[in-house]
Design a protein around this motif. Structure first.
Motif, PDB file in Angstrom:
ATOM      1  N   GLY A  66     -46.697  43.972  45.226  1.00 51.13           N
ATOM      2  CA  GLY A  66     -46.754  43.477  46.601  1.00 51.13           C
ATOM      3  C   GLY A  66     -45.464  42.771  46.967  1.00 51.13           C
ATOM      4  O   GLY A  66     -44.449  42.872  46.270  1.00 51.13           O
ATOM      5  N   PRO A  67     -45.490  41.998  48.046  1.00 48.83           N
ATOM      6  CA  PRO A  67     -44.277  41.352  48.542  1.00 48.83           C
ATOM      7  C   PRO A  67     -43.816  40.147  47.722  1.00 48.83           C
ATOM      8  O   PRO A  67     -42.747  39.610  47.973  1.00 48.83           O
ATOM      9  N   GLY A  68     -44.611  39.710  46.763  1.00 41.38           N
ATOM     10  CA  GLY A  68     -44.253  38.506  46.013  1.00 41.38           C
ATOM     11  C   GLY A  68     -44.712  37.268  46.743  1.00 41.38           C
ATOM     12  O   GLY A  68     -45.411  37.331  47.753  1.00 41.38           O
ATOM     13  N   ILE A  69     -44.324  36.117  46.222  1.00 38.98           N
ATOM     14  CA  ILE A  69     -44.786  34.835  46.732  1.00 38.98           C
ATOM     15  C   ILE A  69     -43.573  34.013  47.158  1.00 38.98           C
ATOM     16  O   ILE A  69     -42.639  33.841  46.377  1.00 38.98           O
ATOM     17  N   ALA A  70     -43.601  33.517  48.369  1.00 38.20           N
ATOM     18  CA  ALA A  70     -42.496  32.671  48.837  1.00 38.20           C
ATOM     19  C   ALA A  70     -42.413  31.432  47.953  1.00 38.20           C
ATOM     20  O   ALA A  70     -43.441  30.850  47.597  1.00 38.20           O
ATOM     21  N   PRO A  71     -41.205  31.013  47.585  1.00 35.83           N
ATOM     22  CA  PRO A  71     -41.041  29.873  46.671  1.00 35.83           C
ATOM     23  C   PRO A  71     -41.777  28.607  47.109  1.00 35.83           C
ATOM     24  O   PRO A  71     -42.307  27.881  46.269  1.00 35.83           O
ATOM     25  N   ASP A 116     -45.649  33.420  39.267  1.00 36.29           N
ATOM     26  CA  ASP A 116     -44.244  33.505  39.625  1.00 36.29           C
ATOM     27  C   ASP A 116     -43.986  34.883  40.212  1.00 36.29           C
ATOM     28  O   ASP A 116     -44.903  35.674  40.397  1.00 36.29           O
ATOM     29  N   ASN A 117     -42.740  35.138  40.537  1.00 32.26           N
ATOM     30  CA  ASN A 117     -42.345  36.440  41.051  1.00 32.26           C
ATOM     31  C   ASN A 117     -41.630  37.202  39.949  1.00 32.26           C
ATOM     32  O   ASN A 117     -40.877  36.629  39.164  1.00 32.26           O
ATOM     33  N   GLN A 118     -41.879  38.493  39.906  1.00 37.64           N
ATOM     34  CA  GLN A 118     -41.224  39.345  38.925  1.00 37.64           C
ATOM     35  C   GLN A 118     -39.806  39.666  39.401  1.00 37.64           C
ATOM     36  O   GLN A 118     -39.580  39.818  40.604  1.00 37.64           O
ATOM     37  N   PRO A 119     -38.865  39.799  38.492  1.00 35.34           N
ATOM     38  CA  PRO A 119     -37.490  40.132  38.895  1.00 35.34           C
ATOM     39  C   PRO A 119     -37.411  41.436  39.689  1.00 35.34           C
ATOM     40  O   PRO A 119     -36.619  41.547  40.622  1.00 35.34           O
ATOM     41  N   GLU A 120     -38.270  42.397  39.347  1.00 34.82           N
ATOM     42  CA  GLU A 120     -38.248  43.688  40.038  1.00 34.82           C
ATOM     43  C   GLU A 120     -39.063  43.683  41.328  1.00 34.82           C
ATOM     44  O   GLU A 120     -39.154  44.678  42.030  1.00 34.82           O
ATOM     45  N   GLY A 121     -39.659  42.550  41.668  1.00 38.79           N
ATOM     46  CA  GLY A 121     -40.458  42.421  42.884  1.00 38.79           C
ATOM     47  C   GLY A 121     -41.936  42.328  42.566  1.00 38.79           C
ATOM     48  O   GLY A 121     -42.393  42.780  41.524  1.00 38.79           O
ATOM     49  N   GLY A 122     -42.676  41.733  43.460  1.00 36.67           N
ATOM     50  CA  GLY A 122     -44.110  41.551  43.254  1.00 36.67           C
ATOM     51  C   GLY A 122     -44.410  40.249  42.550  1.00 36.67           C
ATOM     52  O   GLY A 122     -43.525  39.556  42.062  1.00 36.67           O
ATOM     53  N   ALA A 123     -45.689  39.909  42.531  1.00 32.79           N
ATOM     54  CA  ALA A 123     -46.140  38.654  41.936  1.00 32.79           C
ATOM     55  C   ALA A 123     -46.665  38.889  40.529  1.00 32.79           C
ATOM     56  O   ALA A 123     -47.104  39.981  40.185  1.00 32.79           O
ATOM     57  N   ARG A 124     -46.621  37.809  39.737  1.00 30.65           N
ATOM     58  CA  ARG A 124     -47.194  37.817  38.390  1.00 30.65           C
ATOM     59  C   ARG A 124     -48.025  36.551  38.246  1.00 30.65           C
ATOM     60  O   ARG A 124     -47.528  35.448  38.432  1.00 30.65           O
ATOM     61  N   PHE A 125     -49.307  36.742  37.965  1.00 28.91           N
ATOM     62  CA  PHE A 125     -50.199  35.629  37.660  1.00 28.91           C
ATOM     63  C   PHE A 125     -50.501  35.711  36.177  1.00 28.91           C
ATOM     64  O   PHE A 125     -50.711  36.796  35.641  1.00 28.91           O
ATOM     65  N   TRP A 126     -50.524  34.567  35.508  1.00 30.66           N
ATOM     66  CA  TRP A 126     -50.756  34.574  34.069  1.00 30.66           C
ATOM     67  C   TRP A 126     -51.705  33.450  33.676  1.00 30.66           C
ATOM     68  O   TRP A 126     -51.787  32.425  34.339  1.00 30.66           O
ATOM     69  N   ILE A 127     -52.447  33.724  32.603  1.00 32.58           N
ATOM     70  CA  ILE A 127     -53.263  32.695  31.980  1.00 32.58           C
ATOM     71  C   ILE A 127     -52.950  32.699  30.490  1.00 32.58           C
ATOM     72  O   ILE A 127     -52.620  33.737  29.919  1.00 32.58           O
TER      73      ILE A 127
END
Length: 138
Positions: A66-71, A116-127
């Motif tokens: 997706g578009p990622g997350i604004a900082p 966080d946001n992935q370097p290649e674009g899009g969001a990454r959620f982690w647990i």
């Protein structure tokens, strides 16, 4: 599956791990993260689920294209009722508790959560829930 109906490719890359957790609660965590990713991934996009170990923790990642997350939104994503998209009306967007529930459940199990946001674009959620470590020779 909902991803297929939405035109989103779902990729799963996992290995078996044992964690200290209530299976139903961890299922809820995963479903909330997938629902969030599906909401923000455009048709033709991809959601990737990864599970691996890192030190004393498991690492579950849900990544999207997706578009990622604004900082400015990153520090607030796991707050109750927080909406990164001001234009979304409550009537059409759910309760905005999904990520707050994820955080509460993961932390109740002794884990950590983040995004966080992935370097290649899009969001990454982690647990990072703690792994079950078997005693030597057991």
């Amino acid at each position: 599956m909902r991803a297929e109906a939405a035109g989103v490719h779902l990729e799963v890359n996992t290995k078996p791990l044992s964690i200290y957790a209530d299976p139903k609660r961890m299922q809820q965590v995963l479903l909330n993260l997938l629902e969030n990713a599906l909401r923000h991934t455009p048709r033709g996009g991809r959601i990737t689920v990864k599970l691996h170990s890192q030190g004393e923790n498991a690492v579950l990642e849900v990544c999207d294209t997706g578009p990622g997350i604004a900082p400015e939104h990153l520090p607030h994503l796991f707050e109750r009722f927080y909406r990164a998209e001001a234009s979304r009306a409550r009537e059409s967007g759910g309760s905005d508790l999904g990520l707050a529930i994820v955080k509460a459940l993961v932390e109740a199990h002794g884990g950590r959560v983040g995004a966080d946001n992935q370097p290649e674009g899009g969001a990454r959620f982690w647990i990072h829930p703690p792994l079950i470590r078997l005693a030597e020779g057991a």
